[in-house]
Scaffold this motif. Sequence first.
Motif, PDB file in Angstrom:
ATOM      1  N   GLU A   1      14.707  95.620  61.506  1.00 26.98           N
ATOM      2  CA  GLU A   1      13.297  95.985  61.722  1.00 26.98           C
ATOM      3  C   GLU A   1      12.731  96.703  60.497  1.00 26.98           C
ATOM      4  O   GLU A   1      13.414  97.521  59.874  1.00 26.98           O
ATOM      5  CB  GLU A   1      13.153  96.877  62.953  1.00 26.98           C
ATOM      6  CG  GLU A   1      11.719  96.956  63.415  1.00 26.98           C
ATOM      7  CD  GLU A   1      11.570  97.801  64.673  1.00 26.98           C
ATOM      8  OE1 GLU A   1      10.587  97.619  65.362  1.00 26.98           O
ATOM      9  OE2 GLU A   1      12.432  98.645  64.934  1.00 26.98           O
ATOM     10  N   ARG A   2      11.491  96.410  60.200  1.00 29.44           N
ATOM     11  CA  ARG A   2      10.816  97.034  59.059  1.00 29.44           C
ATOM     12  C   ARG A   2       9.504  97.650  59.512  1.00 29.44           C
ATOM     13  O   ARG A   2       8.848  97.137  60.415  1.00 29.44           O
ATOM     14  CB  ARG A   2      10.519  95.997  57.960  1.00 29.44           C
ATOM     15  CG  ARG A   2      11.764  95.410  57.307  1.00 29.44           C
ATOM     16  CD  ARG A   2      12.447  96.446  56.412  1.00 29.44           C
ATOM     17  NE  ARG A   2      13.695  95.951  55.849  1.00 29.44           N
ATOM     18  CZ  ARG A   2      14.898  96.145  56.396  1.00 29.44           C
ATOM     19  NH1 ARG A   2      15.007  96.828  57.516  1.00 29.44           N
ATOM     20  NH2 ARG A   2      15.989  95.694  55.821  1.00 29.44           N
ATOM     21  N   ALA A   3       9.127  98.724  58.842  1.00 32.75           N
ATOM     22  CA  ALA A   3       7.847  99.371  59.166  1.00 32.75           C
ATOM     23  C   ALA A   3       6.689  98.483  58.727  1.00 32.75           C
ATOM     24  O   ALA A   3       6.806  97.749  57.738  1.00 32.75           O
ATOM     25  CB  ALA A   3       7.776 100.721  58.459  1.00 32.75           C
ATOM     26  N   PRO A   4       5.579  98.548  59.429  1.00 31.13           N
ATOM     27  CA  PRO A   4       4.402  97.772  58.984  1.00 31.13           C
ATOM     28  C   PRO A   4       3.945  98.250  57.598  1.00 31.13           C
ATOM     29  O   PRO A   4       3.986  99.443  57.310  1.00 31.13           O
ATOM     30  CB  PRO A   4       3.334  98.102  60.040  1.00 31.13           C
ATOM     31  CG  PRO A   4       4.080  98.670  61.194  1.00 31.13           C
ATOM     32  CD  PRO A   4       5.323  99.292  60.653  1.00 31.13           C
TER      33      PRO A   4
ATOM     34  N   ARG B   1      -1.271 109.597  51.883  1.00 32.46           N
ATOM     35  CA  ARG B   1      -1.212 110.985  52.343  1.00 32.46           C
ATOM     36  C   ARG B   1      -0.299 111.818  51.441  1.00 32.46           C
ATOM     37  O   ARG B   1      -0.630 112.933  51.035  1.00 32.46           O
ATOM     38  CB  ARG B   1      -0.688 111.050  53.780  1.00 32.46           C
ATOM     39  CG  ARG B   1      -1.656 110.607  54.847  1.00 32.46           C
ATOM     40  CD  ARG B   1      -2.797 111.605  55.044  1.00 32.46           C
ATOM     41  NE  ARG B   1      -2.338 112.961  55.278  1.00 32.46           N
ATOM     42  CZ  ARG B   1      -1.937 113.434  56.452  1.00 32.46           C
ATOM     43  NH1 ARG B   1      -1.939 112.663  57.499  1.00 32.46           N
ATOM     44  NH2 ARG B   1      -1.542 114.694  56.568  1.00 32.46           N
ATOM     45  N   VAL B   2       0.839 111.263  51.127  1.00 35.00           N
ATOM     46  CA  VAL B   2       1.797 111.983  50.295  1.00 35.00           C
ATOM     47  C   VAL B   2       1.237 112.200  48.889  1.00 35.00           C
ATOM     48  O   VAL B   2       1.513 113.217  48.258  1.00 35.00           O
ATOM     49  CB  VAL B   2       3.141 111.218  50.272  1.00 35.00           C
ATOM     50  CG1 VAL B   2       4.043 111.734  49.180  1.00 35.00           C
ATOM     51  CG2 VAL B   2       3.835 111.352  51.619  1.00 35.00           C
TER      52      VAL B   2
ATOM     53  N   ALA C   1       1.379 101.023  57.588  1.00 35.60           N
ATOM     54  CA  ALA C   1       1.873 102.382  57.853  1.00 35.60           C
ATOM     55  C   ALA C   1       2.461 102.983  56.586  1.00 35.60           C
ATOM     56  O   ALA C   1       2.241 104.158  56.269  1.00 35.60           O
ATOM     57  CB  ALA C   1       2.932 102.340  58.951  1.00 35.60           C
ATOM     58  N   ARG C   2       3.194 102.161  55.850  1.00 35.40           N
ATOM     59  CA  ARG C   2       3.794 102.661  54.606  1.00 35.40           C
ATOM     60  C   ARG C   2       2.711 103.046  53.604  1.00 35.40           C
ATOM     61  O   ARG C   2       2.797 104.065  52.925  1.00 35.40           O
ATOM     62  CB  ARG C   2       4.700 101.586  54.009  1.00 35.40           C
ATOM     63  CG  ARG C   2       5.464 102.060  52.774  1.00 35.40           C
ATOM     64  CD  ARG C   2       6.286 100.954  52.144  1.00 35.40           C
ATOM     65  NE  ARG C   2       7.268 100.409  53.049  1.00 35.40           N
ATOM     66  CZ  ARG C   2       7.125  99.262  53.733  1.00 35.40           C
ATOM     67  NH1 ARG C   2       6.035  98.539  53.567  1.00 35.40           N
ATOM     68  NH2 ARG C   2       8.049  98.835  54.537  1.00 35.40           N
TER      69      ARG C   2
ATOM     70  N   VAL D   1      -0.867 115.259  49.106  1.00 32.30           N
ATOM     71  CA  VAL D   1      -0.044 116.457  49.322  1.00 32.30           C
ATOM     72  C   VAL D   1       0.747 116.801  48.071  1.00 32.30           C
ATOM     73  O   VAL D   1       0.872 117.971  47.706  1.00 32.30           O
ATOM     74  CB  VAL D   1       0.913 116.235  50.514  1.00 32.30           C
ATOM     75  CG1 VAL D   1       1.916 117.371  50.615  1.00 32.30           C
ATOM     76  CG2 VAL D   1       0.117 116.132  51.799  1.00 32.30           C
TER      77      VAL D   1
ATOM     78  N   ARG E   1      -0.364 103.930  54.230  1.00 32.35           N
ATOM     79  CA  ARG E   1      -1.045 105.165  54.649  1.00 32.35           C
ATOM     80  C   ARG E   1      -0.201 106.381  54.277  1.00 32.35           C
ATOM     81  O   ARG E   1      -0.721 107.398  53.818  1.00 32.35           O
ATOM     82  CB  ARG E   1      -1.310 105.129  56.159  1.00 32.35           C
ATOM     83  CG  ARG E   1      -2.537 104.319  56.550  1.00 32.35           C
ATOM     84  CD  ARG E   1      -2.948 104.609  57.983  1.00 32.35           C
ATOM     85  NE  ARG E   1      -1.928 104.238  58.937  1.00 32.35           N
ATOM     86  CZ  ARG E   1      -1.819 103.012  59.476  1.00 32.35           C
ATOM     87  NH1 ARG E   1      -2.683 102.080  59.147  1.00 32.35           N
ATOM     88  NH2 ARG E   1      -0.863 102.739  60.340  1.00 32.35           N
ATOM     89  N   ALA E   2       1.092 106.267  54.464  1.00 31.75           N
ATOM     90  CA  ALA E   2       1.981 107.384  54.114  1.00 31.75           C
ATOM     91  C   ALA E   2       1.927 107.658  52.614  1.00 31.75           C
ATOM     92  O   ALA E   2       1.900 108.814  52.183  1.00 31.75           O
ATOM     93  CB  ALA E   2       3.410 107.072  54.558  1.00 31.75           C
ATOM     94  N   LEU E   3       1.885 106.598  51.821  1.00 36.57           N
ATOM     95  CA  LEU E   3       1.801 106.783  50.367  1.00 36.57           C
ATOM     96  C   LEU E   3       0.537 107.546  49.983  1.00 36.57           C
ATOM     97  O   LEU E   3       0.565 108.442  49.134  1.00 36.57           O
ATOM     98  CB  LEU E   3       1.822 105.420  49.668  1.00 36.57           C
ATOM     99  CG  LEU E   3       3.199 104.750  49.533  1.00 36.57           C
ATOM    100  CD1 LEU E   3       3.048 103.312  49.074  1.00 36.57           C
ATOM    101  CD2 LEU E   3       4.078 105.513  48.559  1.00 36.57           C
TER     102      LEU E   3
ATOM    103  N   VAL F   1      -2.652 103.695  45.386  1.00 35.54           N
ATOM    104  CA  VAL F   1      -1.238 103.569  45.077  1.00 35.54           C
ATOM    105  C   VAL F   1      -1.045 103.218  43.612  1.00 35.54           C
ATOM    106  O   VAL F   1      -0.233 103.791  42.922  1.00 35.54           O
ATOM    107  CB  VAL F   1      -0.587 102.490  45.961  1.00 35.54           C
ATOM    108  CG1 VAL F   1       0.822 102.210  45.495  1.00 35.54           C
ATOM    109  CG2 VAL F   1      -0.599 102.941  47.411  1.00 35.54           C
TER     110      VAL F   1
END
Lengths: 197, 271
Positions: free
Chosen positions: B26-29, B39-40, B32-33, B43, B35-37, B118
């Motif tokens: 299984e892999r993350a969508p 946000r990070v 989602a990845r 931060v 969006r995390a990039l 990104v």
Amino acid sequence: MIRPMGDLDLALHNLPASAAPVSAAAVAGRARALVLEHFDFIWRLLCRLGVPGPDVDDTAQQVFIIATQRLADVPLGGERTFLYGVALRTAATLRRNLRRRARWVEPGPADCASSEPTPHEELERRQALQFLDEVLHRLEDDLREVFVLCEIEELTAPQVAAIVQVPVGTVASRLRRARQEFGQQLRRLQAERARVR
Amino acid sequence: MTNPNAFWSGDADEVGEQLLHLARRERAPNAARERALSRVAAVSLSAAVATTANAASAAPALGHAAGLLGLKWLAIGLGAALVSLTAIDQLQRALTPAAGHGAPSTAGVAAAPVEHSVAQVWPAADVAPPVVVAPTVVAVVPTAPPVIVPKTEAPAPKAEALDAGPSAAAFEAPNRSPLAREVAALRQARTALALGKPGPALETLAAYHREFPEGILSTEEAALRVEIAFAMADANAFELSRRFLAEHATSPLAARVRALTGAKSASGIKP
């Protein structure tokens, strides 16, 4: 007079690592690398550890934000262990809160797949993963964590011991019990489904 | 093989192995990845700024070379500001298409087109771009204000150097991106504080807060507010500090505020 950056670096050379200024680019680069390399693992881990589907994306983000904020504490080469540790604690906290608020809907499988329209095979895949999550949901948290880390993430016992922060022997015994419990719960769930059908 | 009926009725051992095999793949969508990039990215920018600030505040206690210490403060501040500006400029470029109006927020960063954020915010994971020392940004504000610096080791930055930094016009200039104005505002406040003018610093901070009530740099704003309160011997300084540490316990700025609070307590000021 302002000296060139090379001299400045030399001037700061004697500072301890914790006190040395960190380049924004270096922080950003390392944080990005964490996401790119480990996001799938963390996201999958959260799914299997019972984080509700709608919360998985946000929780995964939170794990990486915490890691970014504490980047100085993340040892080089120990990123995966650190992230897993944060993910385990975050998932445990979330589960606890959900139980406390009585929002934990039984059996609570995490539907982590995309909600977008999917082809038939994708639908079947999602149903299978839901079935797996229902089985995992029936395991005690301690057993579930070790089982997921060993059997799905395929980590070694010493790696899991470092993440869960228990002795290797405890990991081995938990894994043994978890495998037995997983098989029993899977058969039980199959029997329940058979009665319903 | 993924037919649910097979899972409900097949051999349990075999079914278990098939399910685990499925889970391993299984892999993350991608969304989602990404969006995390985003946000990070936001931060990590904040974390880098704070970490360099913390490093600067910790430096005087070390005092390896006496002749070096006088220059160290200025140098650390300049270095921190330079790397911060480099990263902020990168972020600005990335955000410009999505940040045309209004105060940006973390959510705004996350919502920025991923292709831009990104590709432009992040350097390659293994090749961090060198910090460019641009002559035009040499005289920026040190990130370590003298309020937390031992008197004998940390001379206040010279006024002429500080005055050469971005002006109030830069903060208020509407043609600049919101993030650039946030940076300019906080730099302006810190400049005033470094010059021993906490009153104007507080006014600048108030103006910043009015314009950016939920700014990207709101944590930095809160930390600076604590520093200003201590500099003004405000009776609420310890309460502000306590609140900051409660709300931002994991922030890299927490160490800085904690050190400042400890120093004030040790100097006899009552909490």
